[in-house]
Design a protein around this motif. Sequence first.
Motif, PDB file in Angstrom:
ATOM      1  N   MET A 129       0.827  -1.213   0.000  1.00  0.00           N
ATOM      2  CA  MET A 129       0.000   0.000   0.000  1.00  0.00           C
ATOM      3  C   MET A 129       0.860   1.262   0.000  1.00  0.00           C
ATOM      4  N   ASP A 130       2.034   1.174   0.596  1.00  0.00           N
ATOM      5  CA  ASP A 130       2.894   2.353   0.732  1.00  0.00           C
ATOM      6  C   ASP A 130       4.002   2.417  -0.314  1.00  0.00           C
ATOM      7  N   ARG A 131       3.977   1.481  -1.260  1.00  0.00           N
ATOM      8  CA  ARG A 131       5.043   1.428  -2.258  1.00  0.00           C
ATOM      9  C   ARG A 131       4.648   2.197  -3.519  1.00  0.00           C
ATOM     10  N   ASN A 132       5.624   2.892  -4.108  1.00  0.00           N
ATOM     11  CA  ASN A 132       5.392   3.601  -5.361  1.00  0.00           C
ATOM     12  C   ASN A 132       6.244   3.050  -6.497  1.00  0.00           C
ATOM     13  N   ASN A 150      -8.280 -11.115   3.898  1.00  0.00           N
ATOM     14  CA  ASN A 150      -7.534 -10.026   3.263  1.00  0.00           C
ATOM     15  C   ASN A 150      -8.124  -9.563   1.935  1.00  0.00           C
ATOM     16  N   ILE A 151      -9.278 -10.085   1.566  1.00  0.00           N
ATOM     17  CA  ILE A 151      -9.871  -9.735   0.271  1.00  0.00           C
ATOM     18  C   ILE A 151     -10.115  -8.227   0.176  1.00  0.00           C
ATOM     19  N   GLY A 152     -10.560  -7.611   1.260  1.00  0.00           N
ATOM     20  CA  GLY A 152     -10.797  -6.164   1.248  1.00  0.00           C
ATOM     21  C   GLY A 152      -9.532  -5.384   0.963  1.00  0.00           C
ATOM     22  N   LYS A 155      -8.735  -5.568  -2.695  1.00  0.00           N
ATOM     23  CA  LYS A 155      -9.603  -4.662  -3.460  1.00  0.00           C
ATOM     24  C   LYS A 155      -9.130  -3.220  -3.366  1.00  0.00           C
ATOM     25  N   LYS A 156      -8.624  -2.809  -2.203  1.00  0.00           N
ATOM     26  CA  LYS A 156      -8.095  -1.451  -2.064  1.00  0.00           C
ATOM     27  C   LYS A 156      -6.883  -1.252  -2.972  1.00  0.00           C
ATOM     28  N   LEU A 157      -6.004  -2.242  -3.009  1.00  0.00           N
ATOM     29  CA  LEU A 157      -4.822  -2.145  -3.869  1.00  0.00           C
ATOM     30  C   LEU A 157      -5.218  -2.114  -5.345  1.00  0.00           C
ATOM     31  N   ASP A 175     -12.030 -10.937  -9.397  1.00  0.00           N
ATOM     32  CA  ASP A 175     -12.056 -11.177 -10.844  1.00  0.00           C
ATOM     33  C   ASP A 175     -10.713 -10.743 -11.420  1.00  0.00           C
ATOM     34  N   MET A 176      -9.681 -11.542 -11.148  1.00  0.00           N
ATOM     35  CA  MET A 176      -8.337 -11.219 -11.583  1.00  0.00           C
ATOM     36  C   MET A 176      -7.730 -12.418 -12.316  1.00  0.00           C
ATOM     37  N   PRO A 177      -6.799 -12.164 -13.241  1.00  0.00           N
ATOM     38  CA  PRO A 177      -6.237 -13.257 -14.048  1.00  0.00           C
ATOM     39  C   PRO A 177      -5.320 -14.171 -13.238  1.00  0.00           C
ATOM     40  N   HIS A 178      -5.132 -15.378 -13.748  1.00  0.00           N
ATOM     41  CA  HIS A 178      -4.235 -16.327 -13.105  1.00  0.00           C
ATOM     42  C   HIS A 178      -3.516 -17.169 -14.152  1.00  0.00           C
ATOM     43  N   VAL A 179      -2.339 -17.664 -13.782  1.00  0.00           N
ATOM     44  CA  VAL A 179      -1.594 -18.629 -14.593  1.00  0.00           C
ATOM     45  C   VAL A 179      -1.384 -19.856 -13.719  1.00  0.00           C
ATOM     46  N   SER A 180      -1.843 -20.993 -14.191  1.00  0.00           N
ATOM     47  CA  SER A 180      -1.803 -22.210 -13.376  1.00  0.00           C
ATOM     48  C   SER A 180      -1.882 -23.418 -14.292  1.00  0.00           C
ATOM     49  N   ILE A 181      -1.815 -24.585 -13.710  1.00  0.00           N
ATOM     50  CA  ILE A 181      -2.197 -25.756 -14.485  1.00  0.00           C
ATOM     51  C   ILE A 181      -3.720 -25.837 -14.456  1.00  0.00           C
ATOM     52  N   ASN A 182      -4.287 -26.531 -15.425  1.00  0.00           N
ATOM     53  CA  ASN A 182      -5.730 -26.775 -15.423  1.00  0.00           C
ATOM     54  C   ASN A 182      -5.978 -27.955 -14.491  1.00  0.00           C
ATOM     55  N   ASP A 183      -6.220 -27.643 -13.220  1.00  0.00           N
ATOM     56  CA  ASP A 183      -6.291 -28.687 -12.197  1.00  0.00           C
ATOM     57  C   ASP A 183      -7.390 -29.701 -12.468  1.00  0.00           C
ATOM     58  N   GLU A 184      -8.542 -29.224 -12.917  1.00  0.00           N
ATOM     59  CA  GLU A 184      -9.636 -30.154 -13.181  1.00  0.00           C
ATOM     60  C   GLU A 184      -9.270 -31.114 -14.313  1.00  0.00           C
ATOM     61  N   GLU A 185      -8.750 -30.580 -15.410  1.00  0.00           N
ATOM     62  CA  GLU A 185      -8.427 -31.420 -16.560  1.00  0.00           C
ATOM     63  C   GLU A 185      -7.300 -32.396 -16.240  1.00  0.00           C
TER      64      GLU A 185
END
Length: 358
Positions: A129-132, A150-152, A155-157, A175-185
């Motif tokens: 929060m304090d970094r520029n 910590n979800i709130g 959201k502030k960030l 609602d943010m992007p992710h990079v992962s394996i497709n765990d279900e598949e």
Amino acid sequence: MAKYQKIIDWINENIDCGKLGSGDKIPSENELCEMFGLSRQTVRHAIQKLSEDGLLESRRGSGTYVADQHAEDGNKSVVAVVTTYVDDYIFPSTIRGIESTLSAKGYSMQLSFTNNTTGKERQILEDLMDRNDVAGVIMEPVKSALPNPNIGLYKKLIDKGMKFLFINSYYPELDMPHVSINDEECAYRAVKALADAGHKSIGCVLKLDDGQGRERYRGYLRAMTECGLSFTYDHVNWIDTIDIKDGKRALSRVKERLKGCTAVFCYNDQVAGMLMQVLMDDGMKLPRDMSVIGMDDSDMAKIGVAGVTISSIPHPKARLGEKAAQNMIRLIHSTNKAGSATYEFAEDVILRDSVRTI
């Protein structure tokens, strides 16, 4: 899949593999229309999307070029990378993949660890929060299957304009992007491999507090259903982070719930190895009495337990780190709120000694 996505995927793949570099001109609209059999309107839509993502730039009267995504002059050249642990068999390779990709574009990496606790995660978020100087954050969630206090703060960030990309899992509330394996598949493929080997009674041991466990359970259920295999919750075992730290002792009760099974799908190779040792200590012969598949294709899987190597689904490790860094850089240069930065790897089973064919 939308028609224009074919062009987006093709350009992304060529940039990621190095065939298209910063400043390179992409094929003209007419050439792309002919290559993909699409209308000019569809091609223009794809180019517009990629331009909004900061990946392409059009020059009037000249054409469209791959944008230079190097860190800009100024103070925002740091990418914060936050993982749960550093000594896990996955993270060193993933971190190296992130660092090498970021440094090639002029970004520096600052590494932190949460130890998979929300308290440490909160400290890191409060510091941000304090970094520029931070251009973006590559973050591994903490116990992503559970409600997070910590979800709130996230959201502030995000409201302040901080770019986040999650790795390995994600928080459903954001609602943010992710990079992962497709765990279900991947879980589906693992259980399907056991079914193809003739096993009809297949159990599982999954992690309760991580989102990967939830998605792998979906894959387990899908494979059991599609293969026409009977399912009983008695054969489903849930463990958490503390159980894994406790080692074999925490898995002693699991063997009781696997009675009647000839095969088991485990959350990862670490769990598979511990379970195999517990079963062997109990007098079982593997894989004769129980076939086992894990995930990650770690060194542990290749070495095995008592000479029995472990069948496993590979984790992309370094490739995942490289992809996360590439997509983070795109987010930084994107005019979209989140851009098109989600990517999931689908890997195939590597069969070893731990699976027998019935």
